[in-house]
Design an enzyme around this catalytic site. Structure first.
Site, PDB file in Angstrom:
ATOM      1  N   THR A   1     -31.364 -25.748 -21.861  1.00 41.30           N
ATOM      2  CA  THR A   1     -30.764 -25.319 -23.122  1.00 41.30           C
ATOM      3  C   THR A   1     -30.951 -26.360 -24.232  1.00 41.30           C
ATOM      4  O   THR A   1     -30.661 -27.539 -24.026  1.00 41.30           O
ATOM      5  CB  THR A   1     -29.261 -25.074 -22.883  1.00 41.30           C
ATOM      6  N   GLU A   2     -31.422 -25.884 -25.382  1.00 34.61           N
ATOM      7  CA  GLU A   2     -31.663 -26.728 -26.569  1.00 34.61           C
ATOM      8  C   GLU A   2     -32.698 -27.824 -26.288  1.00 34.61           C
ATOM      9  O   GLU A   2     -32.703 -28.861 -26.948  1.00 34.61           O
ATOM     10  CB  GLU A   2     -30.369 -27.361 -27.088  1.00 34.61           C
ATOM     11  N   LEU A   3     -33.565 -27.596 -25.306  1.00 37.72           N
ATOM     12  CA  LEU A   3     -34.543 -28.605 -24.857  1.00 37.72           C
ATOM     13  C   LEU A   3     -33.865 -29.905 -24.454  1.00 37.72           C
ATOM     14  O   LEU A   3     -34.461 -30.976 -24.523  1.00 37.72           O
ATOM     15  CB  LEU A   3     -35.617 -28.878 -25.918  1.00 37.72           C
ATOM     16  N   SER A   4     -32.585 -29.804 -24.068  1.00 41.37           N
ATOM     17  CA  SER A   4     -31.877 -31.022 -23.653  1.00 41.37           C
ATOM     18  C   SER A   4     -32.507 -31.547 -22.356  1.00 41.37           C
ATOM     19  O   SER A   4     -32.866 -30.781 -21.459  1.00 41.37           O
ATOM     20  CB  SER A   4     -30.394 -30.722 -23.444  1.00 41.37           C
TER      21      SER A   4
ATOM     22  N   TRP B   1     -33.516 -30.869 -29.140  1.00 42.09           N
ATOM     23  CA  TRP B   1     -34.385 -30.608 -30.299  1.00 42.09           C
ATOM     24  C   TRP B   1     -33.585 -30.387 -31.583  1.00 42.09           C
ATOM     25  O   TRP B   1     -34.091 -29.862 -32.537  1.00 42.09           O
ATOM     26  CB  TRP B   1     -35.359 -29.464 -30.009  1.00 42.09           C
TER      27      TRP B   1
END
Lengths: 408, 405
Positions: free
Chosen positions: A151-154, A305
C-alpha cells in the site's frame, strides 16, 4: 543485451468511504459505507463519476493501444475494494479490465486486498489479505501475480525479505534520492538478505511530470508534448535501462482531466515509443527477469510514494490516526475468532489506508487546506465517524461472542 | 404593581436560558398579582403567555433579532458599522429600534418599575427611566466577561453594561459569583446588588420516556459495568471542557470503566477531538453534535454523572435538569448553580486531579452515587419561581418607595 524500455505501472483503487456515522447509529445499524447523499461519501456516486472520467475512456484507449502496438505492455494493481465496487456499481468497467488482461500483455501486481497498512501492524493479517487478493485476481482475471507492491508503495527491508520468501520476482517502491544516494532509479536492485527478488524503484521525476504536473499551467514545461517527454525518457535511459513510470491509474481523466490533453499525450507517446526499434515496454516482472541487479539496496526506514516527506506521516502522523489504527488492529484476534464473515469484512474495509489519510492534519497545519484531498469537511469529522464505526464493531463483536455460537 | 419587563426573547422563540428564565419569572410575578408589559424585539405568537401583554418592538421575525447573534458579541460591532444606519440587519440597529419603541410605549404605559434583562435591553431601560422617572432594575443573567471566557470581550458591550449598572436603582444578579463579578469588575457597590438565583420549572420540561436505543452503545457499555460521565453544553472556552478532558484522562489512568459523553457543539469541537486522541482516550469520549428533543433528554438519562466544568457560569440551569434526570452532579466552584446545591461534588475548574477523584469515587461506589442522586432532588424541588417572584416583588416595593419619597 535487452533493450531499454519503459516500465509503466498504474494503480487502480477505490476505498469504501464511511458515511456520517453518528453515535446514534452506533449499535443500532451497521451500514457504515452506505451513504446515499450527494456528497463524496457516496461510494456509488464517486465510482460512477470516476468511471466516466477515467476508467471507461482510459480502458478504451489502452485496449486500442494494446491491439495496435505489439510492443506495448503495462502492469496494473487492482485492489479488492475496487473490484467489489466495480461489481456493484459498474460491472462493465470490470469487464474492460478483464479484456485488457486477456491480451496477455497486462500484468496484475499483487498487494493487500484491502489496500491496508496491515504489514506495519499484523504480519498474519497482512498475509491473509495478500492471499485474498491473489485468490480474487486468479478468479477474476485468471492470472497469478508474480510481483508485489505494498500500500502506497510503502517499503522497507523487511518487506523485501518477506517478498523473497513468498517467491515474488519483484517488489515496487519509491526511488527516493536520500535512499538511493548516488544510485539511479533506472536500474534493478536487490534487497539485502534476499536470494531471488528484485527491487524496482519509481522514477518519481518523470512519473510526477505526468501524474502531478501535466495540467499545471504554472509549470515552466507546460504544455508538455509527447516529443519533449520522449527526449526526457531517452535522457533518463543514459543512466540505466529502465524508466519506471509508476502512478495512479486515475491520473488519466480524474487527476488530470480530459481537457488537459492527457489522453492524446498518452496515445501519441505510446505510438511513438512503439514505432522505435531501439526501445520497448516491459511489465514489472519482465523487467525484473530481463535485467540483473546492479547492486544491493537497503532501506532500513519506511519509504512511500507520498508527499515531499516520502514517509507514512500522511497516514500515521498524528495521534488521531495512530489511535484509530491501534483500535482497529487491537480487534484482530476477537474479530477473526468470531468467524462472522460480515463482521470480518467490515473490519477489513475499515483498514483501508484512505481512512487514516482522511484524518491527516498536516495540510491544515500548513494552511494548505486545498491539499486536503478528502470527502470530509475536516480530518476531525473523518475521525469522529470512523471512531463510531470502530465502536460499533466492538458492539457487534460483544453481541457475537455473548450469543450461543461464540461461547467458548 | 405594574412592571415594564424589557426582554430579548420568550419561548418558543428563545435560543437559550434567558428566554426561559424571563418567561417563568413573569408568570410567577403575574400569579403574585403583578400586571406585566413585556417587550420583545420581534413579532411572533407566544402561546401560553396570556398572563401578560407582549409588545413587539419591530416587525422582524424572531430569528432576525440578533442581527448576527447575541451570543457572539465580538462580531457585531464591526459588521453593524458596515451596514446603512437605517438597516435592521445588525443587532445594534435592532437595539436602536427597540429603544425607540420603548420610548413611545412609556408615553401610554406608566409602570411602577422597569425590569431590564442583560445588556441587550439596558439602553431601553435607561431611556424609559429618563422618560418616566420610574425606578430601573437591571437583571444580570450574564456579563460580557462570562460570554468572553478568559478574554476581555467586546468593549462596547462592557460600556453599555457599566452604564446600565450605574443607572440602575437596584441590580439583580443570578448568583453570588455574578454579584462578585459586578462588584470587582464594574466597581458597583455591593449593597446595590441582590442575589436572586434562577429556579427550575419541572413541568416545563414536559413528559419524557427514555428510549434506550438512542444511545444504545452507551447502554451496552453500562451493562458491561461502565459509568457514563456527561456534559451537555456549548463547546466554548467558557465551559472548561479542556480541563474536563484532562481530568477524564487522569481518571482513566486509575479506573478504566469510565466513558465520557460530550453532547453539544461549538467552535472547540475539533480541538477537543484532537485532545482526546492526544490523551489516548479517543475511544472513551463520545461526541454527539448538537442535540435537541429526544436525543437531548436521553443524553441526560443515559448519564450517571453530570459534570459542569465551567470556567465562568453565572447560573447553569443544565445542572438542575441533570439532577431531575437522576444524575449525580459534579460542579465547578465557578458555576453559580453550586450556590443553591449542597448534595453535589464541587471542585475548582482547573483542579483536574480532584475532578478525576470525584468521578472515580462516584463510579466505584454505588451508595455514594445513590445518596448524591437522591439528595440533590430534594434540593432542586425546593427552588421555585414563586419564591423568585416574591423576592422580586419586595424589591420592586422597596425601590418604588425610595423613589416616591
Amino acid at each position: 543485451m535487452s533493450k531499454k524500455g519503459i516500465v509503466l505501472y498504474l494503480h487502480v483503487h477505490q476505498p469504501w468511504r464511511v458515511r456520517d456515522y453518528s453515535i446514534f447509529d452506533t449499535a443500532n445499524r451497521h451500514d457504515y459505507f452506505s451513504d446515499a447523499s450527494e456528497t463524496d461519501r457516496n461510494n456509488g456516486k464517486v465510482f460512477n463519476k470516476v468511471a466516466d472520467k477515467s476508467y471507461r475512456p482510459m480502458n478504451k484507449l489502452l485496449k486500442h493501444l494494446l491491439n495496435e502496438n505489439s510492443d506495448f505492455k503495462l502492469s496494473l494493481s487492482i485492489t479488492g475494494t475496487f473490484v467489489e465496487q466495480a461489481r456493484q456499481y459498474a460491472p462493465d468497467v470490470l469487464d474492460d479490465f478483464k479484456d485488457l488482461v486477456r491480451t496477455g500483455k497486462v500484468e496484475i501486481v499483487a498487494e493487500t486486498y484491502h489496500h491496508s497498512l496491515a504489514f506495519f501492524y499484523s504480519r498474519d493479517e497482512f498475509e491473509r489479505q495478500v492471499a485474498m487478493h491473489r485468490e480474487m485476481v486468479e478468479h477474476e482475471f485468471g492470472v497469478t501475480p508474480t510481483a508485489f507492491r505494498n500500500t502506497e508503495l510503502s517499503y522497507y527491508d523487511e518487506l523485501g525479505k518477506w517478498a523473497d520468501q513468498a517467491g515474488y520476482d519483484a517488489v515496487l517502491t519509491e526511488g527516493w534520492d536520500p535512499v538511493l544516494g548516488w544510485r539511479s532509479p533506472n536500474h534493478v536492485y536487490r534487497p539485502p538478505e534476499t536470494k531471488h527478488v528484485k527491487l524496482l524503484t519509481k522514477n518519481y521525476r518523470l512519473s510526477d511530470d505526468v501524474a502531478f504536473r501535466f495540467g499545471n499551467k504554472a509549470w515552466e514545461q507546460w504544455p508538455l508534448s509527447a516529443d519533449s517527454y520522449e527526449q526526457w525518457l531517452d535522457a533518463a535511459h543514459q543512466d540505466g535501462p529502465l524508466v519506471n513510470l509508476f502512478m495512479d491509474y486515475e491520473t488519466f481523466g480524474e487527476h488530470q482531466w480530459e481537457d488537459t490533453g492527457i489522453f492524446e499525450f498518452f496515445n501519441r507517446l505510446v505510438n511513438q515509443w512503439s514505432d522505435r526499434d531501439d526501445v520497448t515496454f516491459y511489465t514489472v516482472t519482465d523487467a525484473a527477469r530481463s535485467f540483473d541487479a546492479v547492486d544491493n539496496l537497503s532501506m532500513p526506514h519506511t519509504v512511500t510514494w507520498a508527499d515531499t516527506e516520502r514517509d507514512l506521516s500522511a497516514w500515521l502522523g498524528n495521534s488521531m490516526q495512530q489511535e484509530a489504527m491501534r483500535y482497529i488492529y487491537n480487534l484482530e484476534h476477537d474479530i477473526i475468532r468470531s468467524g462472522d464473515m460480515a463482521l470480518i469484512d467490515d473490519w477489513r474495509r475499515l483498514q483501508t489506508s484512505d481512512h487514516p489519510y482522511y484524518m491527516c492534519t498536516k495540510w491544515f497545519r500548513d494552511g494548505d487546506v486545498h491539499a486536503y484531498f478528502s470527502p470530509y469537511k475536516s480530518p476531525y469529522d473523518a475521525f469522529l465517524y470512523y471512531m463510531n464505526a470502530v465502536r460499533d464493531l466492538r458492539y457487534r463483536l460483544m453481541a457475537y461472542h455473548s450469543s450461543s455460537h461464540g461461547s467458548f | 404593581m405594574k412592571i415594564l419587563m424589557l426582554g430579548w426573547e420568550l419561548p418558543p422563540h428563545n435560543s437559550g436560558g434567558l428566554g426561559v428564565a424571563c418567561y417563568h419569572m413573569s408568570k410567577a410575578l403575574a400569579l403574585a398579582g403583578s400586571s406585566i408589559d413585556f417587550v420583545v424585539p420581534y413579532s411572533a405568537d407566544h402561546p401560553n403567555s396570556s398572563f401578560m401583554r407582549i409588545h413587539a418592538a419591530t416587525g422582524l421575525k424572531p430569528l432576525e433579532r440578533y442581527g448576527l447573534g447575541a451570543y457572539d458579541s465580538s462580531r457585531f460591532a464591526k459588521d453593524a458599522s458596515e451596514k446603512a444606519p437605517q438597516s435592521l440587519n445588525g443587532i445594534r440597529d435592532v437595539q436602536a429600534r427597540y429603544v425607540e419603541f420603548v420610548d413611545e410605549l412609556v408615553r401610554d404605559v406608566k409602570p411602577d418599575a422597569i425590569h431590564a434583562h442583560d445588556w441587550l435591553t439596558i439602553e431601553a431601560g435607561i431611556r424609559a427611566k429618563q422618560r418616566t422617572n420610574v425606578p430601573l432594575i437591571v437583571h444580570v443573567h450574564a456579563t460580557e466577561f462570562d460570554r468572553a471566557g478568559s478574554n476581555y470581550g467586546n468593549p462596547l458591550v462592557h460600556e453599555i453594561e457599566e452604564q446600565g449598572l450605574l443607572m440602575a436603582d437596584r441590580i439583580i444578579a443570578v448568583s453570588a459569583i455574578t454579584k462578585s463579578l459586578i462588584v470587582h469588575r464594574y466597581g458597583i457597590p455591593a449593597d446595590k446588588i441582590e442575589v436572586i438565583h434562577n429556579a427550575f420549572d419541572i413541568a416545563s420540561l414536559g413528559d419524557h420516556s427514555y428510549d434506550n436505543r438512542t444511545y444504545r452503545y452507551l447502554e451496552y457499555l453500562k451493562q458491561e459495568g461502565y459509568t457514563v460521565a456527561a456534559t451537555i453544553t456549548r463547546f466554548t472556552i467558557q465551559k472548561g471542557l479542556i480541563h474536563f478532558l484532562k481530568a477524564a484522562a487522569r481518571a482513566c489512568e486509575r479506573y478504566d470503566k469510565l466513558v465520557f459523553l460530550l453532547a453539544g457543539d461549538g467552535e472547540q469541537r475539533d480541538e477537543l477531538l484532537q485532545l482526546a486522541a492526544d490523551l489516548g482516550i479517543a475511544d472513551k469520549v463520545f461526541f454527539t453534535g448538537f442535540v435537541r428533543g429526544q436525543q437531548w433528554r436521553d443524553a441526560y438519562s443515559v448519564a450517571d454523572i453530570f459534570i459542569m466544568s465551567s470556567v465562568s457560569e453565572p447560573f447553569g440551569l443544565t445542572a438542575l435538569e441533570a439532577a431531575h434526570h437522576d444524575n449525580a452532579l459534579i460542579i465547578s466552584n465557578q458555576s453559580g448553580v453550586g450556590e443553591v446545591l449542597s448534595n453535589v461534588f464541587k471542585y475548582d475548574f482547573w483542579d483536574t486531579d480532584r475532578l478525576a477523584d470525584q468521578m472515580i469515587a462516584i463510579a466505584i461506589s454505588g451508595s455514594l452515587r445513590h445518596e448524591l442522586k437522591n439528595n440533590v432532588k430534594y434540593e432542586y424541588t425546593r427552588i421555585s419561581w414563586n419564591a423568585v417572584a416574591e423576592r422580586c416583588m419586595s424589591l420592586y416595593r422597596s425601590v418604588s418607595v425610595k423613589v416616591a419619597t
